[in-house]
Design a protein around this motif. Structure first.
Motif, short mmCIF file in Angstrom:
data_model
loop_
_atom_site.label_atom_id
_atom_site.label_comp_id
_atom_site.label_asym_id
_atom_site.label_seq_id
_atom_site.Cartn_x
_atom_site.Cartn_y
_atom_site.Cartn_z
N GLY A 43 77.22 32.87 63.95
CA GLY A 43 77.15 34.05 64.79
C GLY A 43 78.48 34.45 65.42
N LEU A 44 79.47 33.57 65.35
CA LEU A 44 80.78 33.94 65.88
C LEU A 44 81.40 35.03 65.02
N THR A 67 93.62 32.95 61.99
CA THR A 67 92.21 33.25 62.20
C THR A 67 91.83 33.06 63.66
N PHE A 68 91.14 34.04 64.22
CA PHE A 68 90.58 33.93 65.57
C PHE A 68 89.06 33.90 65.45
N TYR A 69 88.44 33.00 66.20
CA TYR A 69 86.99 32.95 66.31
C TYR A 69 86.64 33.39 67.73
N VAL A 70 85.86 34.47 67.83
CA VAL A 70 85.52 35.01 69.15
C VAL A 70 84.00 35.18 69.26
N LYS A 71 83.55 35.29 70.51
CA LYS A 71 82.11 35.45 70.78
C LYS A 71 81.65 36.88 70.53
N SER A 72 82.49 37.85 70.87
CA SER A 72 82.06 39.24 70.86
C SER A 72 83.09 40.14 70.20
N LEU A 73 82.66 40.93 69.22
CA LEU A 73 83.55 41.89 68.57
C LEU A 73 83.99 42.96 69.55
N SER A 74 83.08 43.48 70.36
CA SER A 74 83.46 44.54 71.30
C SER A 74 84.46 44.03 72.34
N ASP A 75 84.31 42.79 72.79
CA ASP A 75 85.28 42.22 73.73
C ASP A 75 86.63 42.00 73.05
N TYR A 76 86.60 41.60 71.78
CA TYR A 76 87.84 41.44 71.01
C TYR A 76 88.57 42.78 70.91
N VAL A 78 87.44 41.38 59.39
CA VAL A 78 86.56 40.97 60.48
C VAL A 78 85.22 40.64 59.86
N SER A 79 84.71 39.44 60.15
CA SER A 79 83.45 39.01 59.56
C SER A 79 82.63 38.22 60.58
N GLU A 80 81.39 37.96 60.22
CA GLU A 80 80.52 37.15 61.07
C GLU A 80 80.26 35.82 60.37
N VAL A 81 80.38 34.73 61.11
CA VAL A 81 80.12 33.41 60.55
C VAL A 81 78.62 33.27 60.38
N VAL A 82 78.16 32.98 59.15
CA VAL A 82 76.74 32.84 58.90
C VAL A 82 76.32 31.37 58.71
N LYS A 83 77.27 30.52 58.45
CA LYS A 83 76.97 29.09 58.33
C LYS A 83 78.20 28.26 58.57
#
Length: 135
Positions: free
Chosen positions: A32-33, A94-103, A130-135
């Motif tokens: 979900g990140l 690579t950056f892993y963030v909680k929220s795309l809108s906050d990014y 920009v992608s969403e981690v699914v696993k």
């Protein structure tokens, strides 16, 4: 002798159980990140200063992201996946963030500063995914 063997087996079992649980927890945390991959394609005549990128540029951008940032990674390209083929990317950040809108809210006002810093470490135009981690 048997006591030492039993203790050793118990310790190994405990270690592997803890490692397995930690690995499962890491997967849950990452799902979900939002992952922002900044890829620098290889081409003849292009340059990349890894030391500057690692010590100046990426920490600067990470600072803009604040508490939204979970982690970031830096990769140095070393080879293609196919023998005797050119390197596809010189580097990937690579950056892993909680929220795309906050990014986006953090990067938007700092975009010019980030882009202006490119000249300090590369002459490559990055490709950003920009992608969403699914696993």
């Amino acid at each position: 002798m048997k006591v030492k063997l039993i203790v050793s087996l118990l310790l190994l079992t405990t270690y592997f159980t803890a490692f397995s649980q930690k690995k499962q927890n890491m997967a849950v945390v990452e799902k979900g990140l939002i992952k922002i991959s900044i890829m620098y394609p290889y081409a003849e005549g292009k340059t990349f200063n890894m030391e500057y990128y690692e010590t100046k540029h990426m920490p600067m951008v990470a600072g803009f992201l604040g508490s939204n940032l979970i982690k970031y990674t830096i990769e140095k390209g070393i080879a293609s996946g196919i023998p005797n083929q050119p390197l596809p990317y010189m580097a990937i950040g690579t950056f892993y963030v909680k929220s795309l809108s906050d990014y986006q809210a953090a990067i938007g006002p700092n975009r010019d500063a980030i882009r202006a810093d490119f000249a300090n470490y590369t002459n490559i135009s990055p490709v950003i995914l920009v992608s969403e981690v699914v696993k």
